[in-house]
Design a protein around this motif. Sequence first.
Motif, mmCIF file in Angstrom:
data_model
loop_
_atom_site.group_PDB
_atom_site.id
_atom_site.type_symbol
_atom_site.label_atom_id
_atom_site.label_comp_id
_atom_site.label_asym_id
_atom_site.label_seq_id
_atom_site.Cartn_x
_atom_site.Cartn_y
_atom_site.Cartn_z
ATOM 1 N N GLY A 128 1.839 68.931 71.020
ATOM 2 C CA GLY A 128 2.323 67.600 71.455
ATOM 3 C C GLY A 128 3.465 67.492 71.792
ATOM 4 O O GLY A 128 4.087 66.844 72.763
ATOM 5 N N GLU A 129 4.656 68.384 70.779
ATOM 6 C CA GLU A 129 5.940 68.495 71.020
ATOM 7 C C GLU A 129 6.354 68.843 72.391
ATOM 8 O O GLU A 129 7.344 68.424 73.064
ATOM 9 C CB GLU A 129 6.659 68.873 69.721
ATOM 10 N N LEU A 130 5.738 69.930 72.813
ATOM 11 C CA LEU A 130 5.887 70.640 74.057
ATOM 12 C C LEU A 130 5.394 69.973 75.388
ATOM 13 O O LEU A 130 6.173 69.961 76.282
ATOM 14 C CB LEU A 130 4.919 71.957 73.896
ATOM 15 N N VAL A 131 4.235 69.095 75.137
ATOM 16 C CA VAL A 131 3.787 68.255 76.173
ATOM 17 C C VAL A 131 4.976 67.074 76.545
ATOM 18 O O VAL A 131 5.320 66.910 77.591
ATOM 19 C CB VAL A 131 2.638 67.506 76.014
ATOM 20 N N ARG A 132 5.581 66.471 74.996
ATOM 21 C CA ARG A 132 6.645 65.500 75.572
ATOM 22 C C ARG A 132 7.713 66.311 76.259
ATOM 23 O O ARG A 132 8.633 65.535 77.019
ATOM 24 C CB ARG A 132 7.070 64.747 74.168
ATOM 25 N N ARG A 133 8.168 67.524 75.852
ATOM 26 C CA ARG A 133 9.393 68.136 76.247
ATOM 27 C C ARG A 133 9.006 68.366 77.765
ATOM 28 O O ARG A 133 10.068 68.053 78.509
ATOM 29 C CB ARG A 133 9.320 69.421 75.605
ATOM 30 N N LEU A 134 7.913 68.477 78.264
ATOM 31 C CA LEU A 134 7.613 68.822 79.837
ATOM 32 C C LEU A 134 7.645 67.606 80.279
ATOM 33 O O LEU A 134 8.438 67.728 81.541
ATOM 34 C CB LEU A 134 6.195 69.249 80.122
ATOM 35 N N GLY A 135 7.545 66.526 79.725
ATOM 36 C CA GLY A 135 7.667 65.126 80.267
ATOM 37 C C GLY A 135 9.373 64.895 80.592
ATOM 38 O O GLY A 135 9.709 64.604 81.607
#
Length: 594
Positions: free
Chosen positions: A410-417
Amino acid sequence: MASSSTRWLIRGIAALALVAAASWLGYALAFQRGLDRLHVAAQQRLAVEAARLDGYLSRFEYLPSLLETSPSVFKLLGDPADPALQQSVSLYLKSINLLAGADNLYVLSVSGEALAAADFDDPGTPVGRNLSYRPYVSGALAGGRGAFFGVGITSARAGYYLSYALKDGGATKGIAAVKVNLDSFERGWRDLAGDALLLDERGVTILASRDAWRYRPTAPLSPNMRDEIARSKPYADYDLRPLGWTTVAAPEGGSARVTTENGTAYTLSELPINRGLWKLVLLDDEAPARQTALIIGALSGLAAVVAVLALGLLVQRRRAIRARLANQAALQAAHDMLETRVQERTAELRAAQDELVHAGKLAALGQMSAGIVHELNQPLAALQTAADNAILLVDRGSVDGARGNLTRIGELVRRLGRLTGQLRVFAYKSSSPLDAVSVEQAVSESLKILAARVKEGGVGVVTDIDAELSVVADQTRLEQLLCNIVANALDAVEGAERKSIVIRAAREEGQAARCRIAISNSGPAIASDVLRRMFEPFVTTKPAGKGLGLGLMLSNHIARSFGGELHGRNLPDGAEFVLILPLAEMTEAVSHGR
């Protein structure tokens, strides 16, 4: 008889009018098409030359600010009358300039007096002269940086001056200036298909492929502008006589047309450069296009004559024998074949023009795709690793471990955003405000993203970071910069016998308001030719498909957007990249003091 003569006269006049109209229409269409082709070709050459010139100027923007790191320069500014210091600093400037390739590099006091210069041993050196009247001196004192094009007072050589205010403890102690010689561009323009010239912000020609056009404005200068020129002396003793060109308004989407003093007609294409301060202009002689149009106009008139004769023969001999009719049909067929070939050539030219536009669009799309792939590659790799680990943990029944991996996903997905919102950093300045960012946290987050690569490569990572260090930056972009540098270090040690990476962060000695983050590795040394150009786009030592040559360029851009600097160098046992950033606590202190 009179009535018959009148009819023949009317028919003759009509036939002449038709031939004249066909000739004029053929000439006009061919001439306009020739001008359009000149415009398309000129736009391509213009884009290439503008990119070359802009890129060359940007190479030297960092050079004056480099002197702010030299203690000897500040010693000279504190004791400008010391001849030993003057000699030492001049030799230091000469050594730097030999590597940078600028025309000159020198240091001035806040009063504008040149204290040391790379060309201190040349007859035309500025050392000892007061240059406070130059706009780049006042610009640096007022805003921290200055820029100016002018002819050197002592050397009589024209160049572009970039200045930087040297500060110590928030106070301006002196000015560093670099002079860039642009003569090589002017010599190269003489080999182009057309003529070229460069106009400054006053509309004065500062570079030209023809000597007669240099230092001449495109329009008469106002009295106020002449007074300003008399003060700053950018053009030495040139009389600034206007070019005296006659301009024809450009059609929509086309090029303007000008006629010079000697009567030569040109199509004119222009493009702003140097942040819009200057204008690069290309001139293409219209004579070849006009000659081609005249030939096509003559052919069009001849075709009209043939058509009129054919029509006359058809009318006058319609009662003739079948053989005559067959001859007329053959003549008409030849005329039709000529028209068909003209139409086929027209279609081919249009198809070629469409293909050229399509190729330009594909090139722009390729550059954009390369940037996106590079920026998303590392977070996506970390996301893949976390997802694979989560599957293994679920299979083993380790729910807590799987939950931790899913949280990391989840943190990485938010970082991708957040990263997709930062992809415009290379083309635009970020509007998000900078804030205090913990250096220890930023390094920790970056190492989490690259943890899988560190473990798989068996690389030893050592960190020595002051836990209280905070810098003025943006959290996501700082992590992005650190990921790029550490990822490059992992690539460098991949084939090394000893695989180690050391990350140190501390206050920079002698400057309490700066933080120094050093990332060193035990890999091989960086080649000298790559070391000189490593912050340029698409410069890489990695094999095809593994590196795009954009990481260091983007990292350097991010560092400068924070008001910092990024440097690389070779060590006796590896290589090191040093990131200098302003400390957050000092920035806040200055803000509260105001």
